[in-house]
Design a protein around this motif. Structure first.
Motif, PDB file in Angstrom:
ATOM      1  N   SER A  42     -75.290 -13.785  20.957  1.00 40.15           N
ATOM      2  CA  SER A  42     -75.714 -12.378  21.062  1.00 40.15           C
ATOM      3  C   SER A  42     -76.339 -11.897  19.757  1.00 40.15           C
ATOM      4  O   SER A  42     -77.304 -11.133  19.759  1.00 40.15           O
ATOM      5  CB  SER A  42     -74.528 -11.493  21.426  1.00 40.15           C
ATOM      6  OG  SER A  42     -74.015 -11.854  22.693  1.00 40.15           O
ATOM      7  N   GLN A  86     -75.678  -8.111  27.282  1.00 40.17           N
ATOM      8  CA  GLN A  86     -74.445  -8.699  27.782  1.00 40.17           C
ATOM      9  C   GLN A  86     -73.574  -7.613  28.437  1.00 40.17           C
ATOM     10  O   GLN A  86     -72.927  -7.836  29.436  1.00 40.17           O
ATOM     11  CB  GLN A  86     -73.679  -9.370  26.634  1.00 40.17           C
ATOM     12  CG  GLN A  86     -72.528 -10.229  27.101  1.00 40.17           C
ATOM     13  CD  GLN A  86     -72.012 -11.169  25.997  1.00 40.17           C
ATOM     14  OE1 GLN A  86     -72.349 -11.032  24.830  1.00 40.17           O
ATOM     15  NE2 GLN A  86     -71.209 -12.141  26.399  1.00 40.17           N
ATOM     16  N   ASP A 162     -78.786 -12.049  28.043  1.00 39.36           N
ATOM     17  CA  ASP A 162     -77.498 -12.446  27.474  1.00 39.36           C
ATOM     18  C   ASP A 162     -76.490 -12.564  28.609  1.00 39.36           C
ATOM     19  O   ASP A 162     -76.066 -11.551  29.162  1.00 39.36           O
ATOM     20  CB  ASP A 162     -77.064 -11.384  26.449  1.00 39.36           C
ATOM     21  CG  ASP A 162     -76.079 -11.936  25.429  1.00 39.36           C
ATOM     22  OD1 ASP A 162     -75.539 -13.042  25.665  1.00 39.36           O
ATOM     23  OD2 ASP A 162     -75.848 -11.262  24.408  1.00 39.36           O
TER      24      ASP A 162
HETATM   25 MG   LIG Z   1     -72.460 -12.748  23.358  1.00 41.62          MG
END
Ligand SMILES: [Mg+2]
Ligand SMILES: Nc1ncnc2c1ncn2[C@@H]1O[C@H](COP(=O)(O)OP(=O)(O)OP(=O)(O)O)[C@@H](O)[C@H]1O
Lengths: 235, 293
Positions: A42, A86, A162
């Motif tokens: 990330s 994410q 992500d």
């Molecule tokens: Mg991550």
């Protein structure tokens, strides 16, 4: 399209979470970004979508040196990038339709075109009957699909995702992966962070593997034949 | 500058903005009263001092009434020949009695009480007179004359007027500073409340000006709304007070009166409040945004 040279990154005063990353992503390429949890996937994507500055090294994006770029130059670059976060980062007070329309609004499109495109894409990700629902009332998988729809709607040159299939069943994961492959075919450069080995193996795109903030040599496809369907090429 | 934001990304009417409008209303109300008061006092005082500087009084005190009248007559003759004097007139006994009534009570002024004679002098408009020379000149014919040009009284009036004006200006300044502080706090609260949405907008490529436009619109609305309410309340208060003061009768209270430009400033208060709110909010928002990458 993207070039990293000896890039390091840290959060505040902490230690480096990314160390000496050097990589090149050619236009139209498709890469997976893998590695154990906490490896820095990330974080690497944050550098790519211009949410964080590197603490050292050089990043070139669309031919532009990011480290020396003026702040005012960044929004135009960001508009060429689609991001599936994410944690989705949807507008909770807006309907699904308004959420995915936002990148088109920012791009300054005309309202009828915005609505038409947004409806079509919602239909495509299977959310047309949830058009007026707000994200807090959507299931995890529905939110994920909405986030993906918002990332791709403005036809970005670079798509960063992500864990885009973390919350959906295998069927939907394949479907979404197919969407990414199709987008890649029409020229979008892809970077997809994932834990899902099945997916990585199915698409057979090159892999950028992170380990404790360092890039292990990318698994160059070497002897692995390029998938005839996706026509993936090596980095 | 388009007034309405092109892209709306903050939910409408679910924040503390309504409160801000009321705070701005109070600020504009107080500011309007201070300004109206300051301007009104300034005008009333300049009216008074204007009248006073156009007049002199000459007092002739002598216990012998015949000598007093002789000196008064001589002084009047001399004054009639002095350039720059529009009128010189001896006050009648009746007028003197009226003047002294507050101290002596009515009917207590007997003929044998030695009351000084008074000459009321009105200067020609826009003239200044060397009062020292005039006094010396008069004393050559009326040795017991004393000239009063109200300088001491005017000086005190000017001091008082200055103090009132400075106080009003100070109050206005404090109000402006508090308004800035309140708008800053309100803006910061707004930024914090919508931080998530702002970050998303930022990350998907919105320009600072797009994000600012949402705030600008809100602060303009709050500023104008609060400003109009505050001004209406201030106008009502000023009208009520002048009406009550008018009931006291002429002479006792000076007339409340403002120049055109002073009315214009009061009328522009809502707009000024909105501009101040927008300017402050802009600084706050832009500073917060510039901390994002
Ligand atoms: Mg991550
Ligand atoms: N905002 C932050 N402030 C400080 N440290 C952070 C922050 N975000 C991440 N980290 C740290 O940086 C390291 C890399 O985190 P990152 O989120 O990039 O990992 P990841 O590979 O995406 O993991 P996952 O697969 O669990 O999502 C971790 O050690 C994490 O604790």
């Amino acid at each position: 399209m993207v070039r990293f040279e000896n890039v390091g990154m840290r959060y505040g005063m902490g230690g480096e979470v990314l160390k000496d990353i050097s990589l090149t992503l050619e236009p139209g390429s498709f890469h997976f970004l893998t590695g154990p949890s906490g490896a820095g996937k990330s974080s690497l994507l944050k550098l790519l979508y211009l949410a964080h500055r590197p603490s050292r090294g050089l990043i070139t994006l669309f031919g532009k040196d990011i480290v020396t770029a003026r702040r005012e130059e960044l929004p135009a670059l960001r508009r060429r990038i689609g991001v599936v976060f994410q944690d989705f980062r949807l507008f909770d007070h807006m309907t699904a339709l308004e959420n995915i329309a936002m990148p088109l609004r920012i791009a300054g499109d005309k309202e009828p075109a915005i609505l038409k495109k947004s409806r079509e894409l919602l239909d495509w990700v299977g959310l047309s009957d949830r058009m007026n629902a707000r994200p807090p009332t959507l299931s995890g998988g529905e939110k994920q699909r909405l986030a993906i729809a918002r990332a791709v709607i403005a036809r970005p040159d670079l798509l960063l995702a992500d864990e885009p299939t973390g919350n959906v069943d295998a069927d939907m994961a394949r479907r979404l992966m197919h969407l990414f492959v199709e987008l890649n075919k029409i020229g979008t450069t892809m970077v997809i962070a994932t834990h899902d080995r099945v997916l990585v193996d199915a698409v057979r795109a090159p892999e950028l593997r992170l380990r404790r903030g360092e890039l292990e040599l990318g698994r160059t496809p070497g002897g692995i034949p390029v998938d005839p369907l996706t026509r993936m090429t090596a980095p | 500058m388009t007034l309405k934001p092109v892209i709306q990304f903050i939910p409408r009417g679910r924040e503390t903005g309504g409160l801000l409008a009321w705070v701005i209303a109070v600020m504009v109300y107080l500011c309007g009263l201070s300004l109206a008061g300051g301007f009104g006092v300034k005008n009333a005082f300049s009216g008074w001092t204007g009248e006073l500087t156009q007049s002199l009084s000459i007092q002739i005190s002598h216990t012998d009434s015949a000598e007093r009248e002789r000196q008064t007559g001589a002084a009047l003759v001399l004054l009639a020949d002095t350039p720059g004097i529009a009128e010189a007139r001896a006050m009648t006994n009746r007028e003197l009695a009226d003047l002294l009534e507050p101290w002596l009570g009515s009917g207590n002024l007997t003929d044998d009480l030695p009351v000084p004679a008074m000459i009321d002098v009105t200067l020609a408009p826009n003239t200044t007179i060397d009062t020292g020379a005039l006094a010396a000149h008069i004393r050559t014919v009326a040795p017991d004359a004393r000239l009063d040009d109200h300088q001491q009284w005017i000086g005190r009036l000017v001091d008082l007027a200055g103090a009132v004006e400075w106080t009003a200006a100070g109050i206005v300044l404090l109000i402006v500073l508090s308004t800035i502080a309140v708008v800053m706090l309100g803006t910061q609260a707004g930024l914090a409340a919508h931080r998530g949405s702002i970050e998303i907008m930022h990350l998907i490529g919105a320009e600072d000006k797009t994000i600012w436009a949402e705030f600008r619109y809100r602060f303009m609305i709050h500023g104008l709304k609060g400003g109009v309410i505050g001004l209406a309340l201030a106008a009502g208060t000023v009208l009520l007070l002048t009406k009550l003061a008018g009931k006291l009768g002429d002479g006792l209270m000076p007339q409340f009166r403002l120049e055109i430009w002073e009315w214009a400033i009061l009328a522009a208060l809502p707009l000024l409040a909105a501009l101040l709110a927008i300017w402050t909010a802009r600084l706050t928002v832009m500073r917060a945004l510039s901390k994002m990458m």
